[in-house]
Design an enzyme around this catalytic site. Sequence first.
Site, mmCIF file in Angstrom:
data_model
loop_
_atom_site.group_PDB
_atom_site.id
_atom_site.type_symbol
_atom_site.label_atom_id
_atom_site.label_comp_id
_atom_site.label_asym_id
_atom_site.label_seq_id
_atom_site.Cartn_x
_atom_site.Cartn_y
_atom_site.Cartn_z
ATOM 1 N N CYS A 44 26.555 98.323 12.692
ATOM 2 C CA CYS A 44 27.677 98.121 11.769
ATOM 3 C C CYS A 44 27.234 97.503 10.442
ATOM 4 C CB CYS A 44 28.767 97.280 12.426
ATOM 5 S SG CYS A 44 28.173 95.770 13.237
ATOM 6 N N HIS A 143 32.384 92.781 7.500
ATOM 7 C CA HIS A 143 31.042 92.224 7.343
ATOM 8 C C HIS A 143 30.716 92.117 5.860
ATOM 9 C CE1 HIS A 143 30.594 92.397 11.537
ATOM 10 N NE2 HIS A 143 29.674 93.336 11.675
#
Length: 257
Positions: A44, A143
């Site tokens: 990710c 993120h």
Amino acid sequence: RNHRYDNDVPILIPSVNEDHIDVIPRQRKLRGYTKGFIVTNANCSSTGLVVALKPLLDSFGLKKVFVVTLQAISGAGYPGVSAYDIYGNVIPYISGEEPKLQMEPQKIMGKLRSDSNNTGSEFIPADFVVSAQCNRVPVIDGHTECVSVEFQKQATLDEVKKVLSSYVAPYQKYKLPSAPPKDIQLFEVDDRPQPRLDMSNGNIVSVGRVRECPLFHTKFVLLSHNTVIGAAGGSILNAELAKVKGYLDNTCTNHKL
């Protein structure tokens, strides 16, 4: 089993390396598959990083990348990180994360070439190095990554910003149903991107705070949605790309992707 590092399996991100899906004929030949294939998502954090780096690699070349991640708790899966551990805290270690972030970008942004055994195309990794430090932070989704980059050739800040803001990935010609209107959103204000404000389209990577770096050439902050483009949304884009490229068999054509 994780197939990301198999030499006949693409780590596929359509906005970065849609041509890597064309390793599938070689994969089928090597593995004896008559139908079906293996395609993987990236880690990710690697996903957001390579989307931002791709236009910079194409325009200026890359030598060194240093990245510090601030990764959301949803990236740990369900039930995730203990509330007692993460509340009001930062955990400066995510098991197995830093090696992935240091290995995957080179394969993802590498080239395809015909191999010497005439079995099809093989991957040639891109030639740059990545140093990563990964942290878990008390944010639910999103993120954030602080990135410093050394280019192979010098570039001004205006040139870097123009390349980022004008990037149009080749896969956009397919007009995939899940594709965002643009793959990179560039912010000029000092305090963006932020997870709370800048994830309305989960398949866009947001970039901001582009500025000079005293150690390398340029530094910036990026934000990606780890459970959309970094996970399920990325898988859907991969399936849509496989369909338009003709790699999904007829049993899939009656289903809307």
